[in-house]
Design a protein around this motif. Structure first.
Motif: not given
Lengths: 358, 388
Positions: A270-272, A321-324, A333-336, A350-353
């Motif tokens: 899904a798009p981030a 941390g910044e993405a979270a 809503d959805r960040a890499l 790579v993490a998907v949050l």
């Protein structure tokens, strides 16, 4: 898979030189910040994991001092990776997935100021054939950047010196909103191109600042995460991959390990709307954007990224941390999140949050 | 939520020696890894991830050597983690690797630990002077000798106990073809008359400096079903850490060690370790640590550990054999020493320990510690899968 989230994030003000504080003194306020955010004490955390490097500290077992600062009494369940804190977070994440722990404290730190970082990092290289030549980290990145500019598909990727300057200008302008950043503000790309080369084709603004800093996050599983955080940043997937060490066997214009890690983490499902990329050099952002398929609609490094602050061993954890934090405050809503280690993007995570729909 | 059971299906180590000048660091680690793969009858392609550990980078003078070792360990295109928890690192590394299988993130993981001490000087690596911090100066022996003396004072143990341990472990090492020290002509009298290094620790009561590596292949239940030889099953694993120095610290029997052992026994359903565990691979770098850890690990009551040693219970033919492989006193590639303890415990319950096999060993403990007796890692392995 068990639901695990980043529920708190803290970082230091990253600075060129912090000679007046020890690593532990630099780290302590950050630890207290994240623990206070979730209302827990160190002894109430189920698992602790950290990342740091003895070579930056200039002494063996440097992480033991940080452990004293954590206050590991009564004894705690604890581990340490000699890697960027992003990988400490990965270890903690797997621990939470087993169900053995419901909460984890992850921290990392590094002071580059006591030494010459470019020379120190040469000691990461093959000790028999490469390290004796002392090729420094900026020169190796320049080799990679030049390969990108010279590549047959450079026109497709838009890789030219102006594109590099644009990455620098955008990152350092974005960093004006980041109170922790070390370098903020930038003239427009056209002006940057008037600067002399540092190591051709890289100019100073194409390179990260050298600095000292620390970061910490708290992870929690399931309902514990919901209790500790209004909007947890759920880790939907996380993976990391390594490439060959020898630069001669790698296509430096590509990052297959990033692509594979992203695929395994579910990044392409899904798009981030936001991506925090650990790209210490402007050219590396172009490489990572292509591998991750990031379109114009994705906000890349609104924190300013590693071009605004790149504390060794913490800069990757800061991306997570910044993405979270962006998810926590409802700005994404959805960040890499991406972290790198080793010369020329050798190792990538790579993490998907994701945040729950409010 | 249940964890995936973890099985050890492959074990490999190098012939440990003072200096492996015939191989690079990459050559050394690859030797152990290939032996572990051969034992499991697997290839590099079967490995999903690599978890590597070693003690401080200063011991070889290479910063984050796992980056350079990625190619030699078949890690290209795979996840690779590097663990560092001081002397306990070999055990911690195995536990981190087991977590990848237990969490079902990966199915088959190669874990490896090494030290190539001949590349540099470990004593120097431990003694870099740092402003405003207490220097260790004389390496590890200088740090631990006062704790041994404290143990002797506290328990009234007679002088000669340490020599008994050293003599026993060095004799056991003669049965282990991979052990570094093979002292065929060693006598108890020679141990007792060896030079005093750090009173009360004599030369023959200290570990050697070794080059060496140890590797294991860990896998899930399906992987264990395919294994050519009996696997060792993990029944419990834990790490505990406490601060280096503080007023309340018990340097003789650190609470982190006691807590760690209690956690592992709880996981493994062990209530009487002395009776239920058939073999122990214990991290004993200085001979007196055997009686000290016997108490810390719950095999003996407080003050009674030295009596167990003195009575011969910990001998290879005793009721509770400790370090049948010869232990750290015979082989000490620092970063790998903890993993060797874990691996030797697994060899015992697999029935593949060769001449130092303990007959009928079904449950064994692997133990490692590090730092200023502040980092502990342990596992209990058995010849049958855990319940559930």
């Amino acid at each position: 898979m068990r639901e695990v989230a980043i529920v708190a994030f803290g970082q230091s003000h990253h600075r060129r030189d912090s000679a007046e504080v020890s690593e532990v003194e630099m780290l302590m306020p950050v630890l207290h910040q994240v623990l206070d955010a979730v209302g827990l004490r160190a002894g109430e955390i189920d698992f602790t994991c950290s990342g740091s490097s003895d070579y930056l500290a200039g002494r063996a077992f440097s992480f033991t001092m940080a452990l004293d600062g954590v206050g590991a009494w009564p004894p705690i369940s604890e581990s340490h990776v000699e890697m960027d804190g992003a990988w400490a977070l990965y270890e903690a994440w797997t621990r939470l997935l087993t169900g053995e722990a419901d909460t984890a404290l992850v921290y990392s730190y590094g002071k580059s100021s006591p030494g010459d970082l470019r020379e120190v990092l040469t000691r990461q290289l093959d000790p028999y054939y490469v390290a004796p030549l002392w090729p420094d980290s900026v020169s190796l990145a320049a080799l990679q950047a030049q390969a990108l500019l010279d590549a047959e598909d450079a026109e497709d990727t838009g890789a030219d010196e102006r594109a590099l300057a644009a990455v620098a200008a955008r990152s350092r302008t974005a960093a004006e909103d980041n109170p922790h950043a070390q370098v903020t503000g930038s003239p427009p790309p056209e002006t940057l191109l008037d600067d002399p080369y540092l190591v051709r084709p890289l100019r100073r603004h194409d390179c990260p600042p050298v600095g000292d800093g620390a970061a910490a996050v708290v992870l929690a599983a399931g309902d514990t995460a919901r209790r500790l955080c209004r909007r947890p940043a759920w880790i939907r997937g996380m993976d990391h991959r390594t490439e060959a060490h020898s630069l001669g066997v790698r296509d430096l214009t590509r990052s297959p390990s990033t692509r594979l890690a992203a695929e395994r983490a579910g990044a392409f499902e899904a798009p981030a709307d936001l991506a925090e990329l650990h790209a210490p050099f402007t050219s590396q952002e172009l490489i990572l954007r292509r591998e991750l398929g990031l379109g114009e609609g994705v906000r890349v490094n609104p924190s300013g990224g590693a071009l605004a602050a790149n504390p060794m061993m913490a800069a990757g954890l800061i991306r997570l941390g910044e993405a979270a934090a962006a998810i926590h405050r409802g700005a994404a809503d959805r960040a890499l999140a991406h972290a790198t280690s080793g010369p020329c993007l050798q190792q990538n995570l790579v993490a998907v949050l994701e945040g729950d729909v409010l | 939520m249940t964890k995936e059971p973890v099985a050890v299906v492959g074990i490999g180590q190098t012939k440990h020696t003072a200096a492996r000048r015939d191989v690079s660091i990459a050559g050394l680690v690859r030797e152990a890894a290939v032996r572990a793969l051969d034992d499991a009858e697997l290839t590099w392609a079967d490995i999903d991830a690599v978890v590597i550990g070693k003690a401080p980078d200063f011991f070889e003078g290479v910063m984050m050597p796992e980056l350079y070792l990625a190619d030699a360990l078949g890690a290209v295109g795979k996840p690779m983690l590097r663990v560092h928890t001081a002397g306990s690192v070999g055990g911690s590394t195995a536990l981190v690797a087991s977590g990848l299988v237990a969490s079902r993130v990966h199915r088959t993981v190669l874990t490896l630990a090494f030290e190539k001490q001949s590349e540099s000087n470990a004593m120097w690596g431990l003694s870099l002077p740092i402003p405003f911090q207490q220097p260790l100066l004389a390496g590890a022996g200088g740090f631990f000798a006062p704790h041994v003396r404290a143990y002797m004072r506290r328990t009234g143990a007679p002088d000669g106990i340490g020599a008994l341990v050293a003599y026993k472990d060095r004799r056991n090492a003669l049965r282990n073809p991979y052990a570094h020290l093979h002292e065929h002509d060693l006598t108890l009298e020679k141990v007792r008359s060896s030079p005093m290094l750090w009173d009360p620790i004599r030369y023959s009561e200290t570990c050697p400096s070794s080059d060496g590596a140890c590797a294991m292949v860990l896998t899930d239940r399906a992987g264990a079903d395919r294994a050519p030889y009996p696997p060792a099953w993990m029944h419990g694993g834990a790490m505990r850490s406490e601060p280096t120095l503080f007023a309340g610290k018990d340097c003789v029997s650190p609470r982190a060690g006691r807590d760690c052992a209690a956690d592992v026994y709880r996981q493994a359903g062990i209530t009487d370790p002395r009776r239920e565990i058939d073999a122990v691979e214990m991290y004993v770098p200085f001979s007196w640590y055997e009686p000290m850890w016997l108490e810390n690990l719950g095999f003996a009551d407080e003050g009674e550990g030295w009596k167990l040693t003195e009575s011969g219970v910990t001998g290879i033919d005793g009721e509770l054999p400790v370090n049948p492989s010869g232990g750290v006193l015979s082989t000490n590639p620092i970063g790998a020493s903890g993993m060797l303890r874990f691996a030797e415990a697994a060899l015992q319950v697999r029935g593949r320990a060769g001449e130092h096999q303990i007959d009928g060993a079904r449950k064994a403990l692997g133990h490692a510690y590090g730092g200023g007796s502040q980092f502990f890692s342990m596992w209990v392995v058995a010849d049958t899968p855990p319940a559930n």
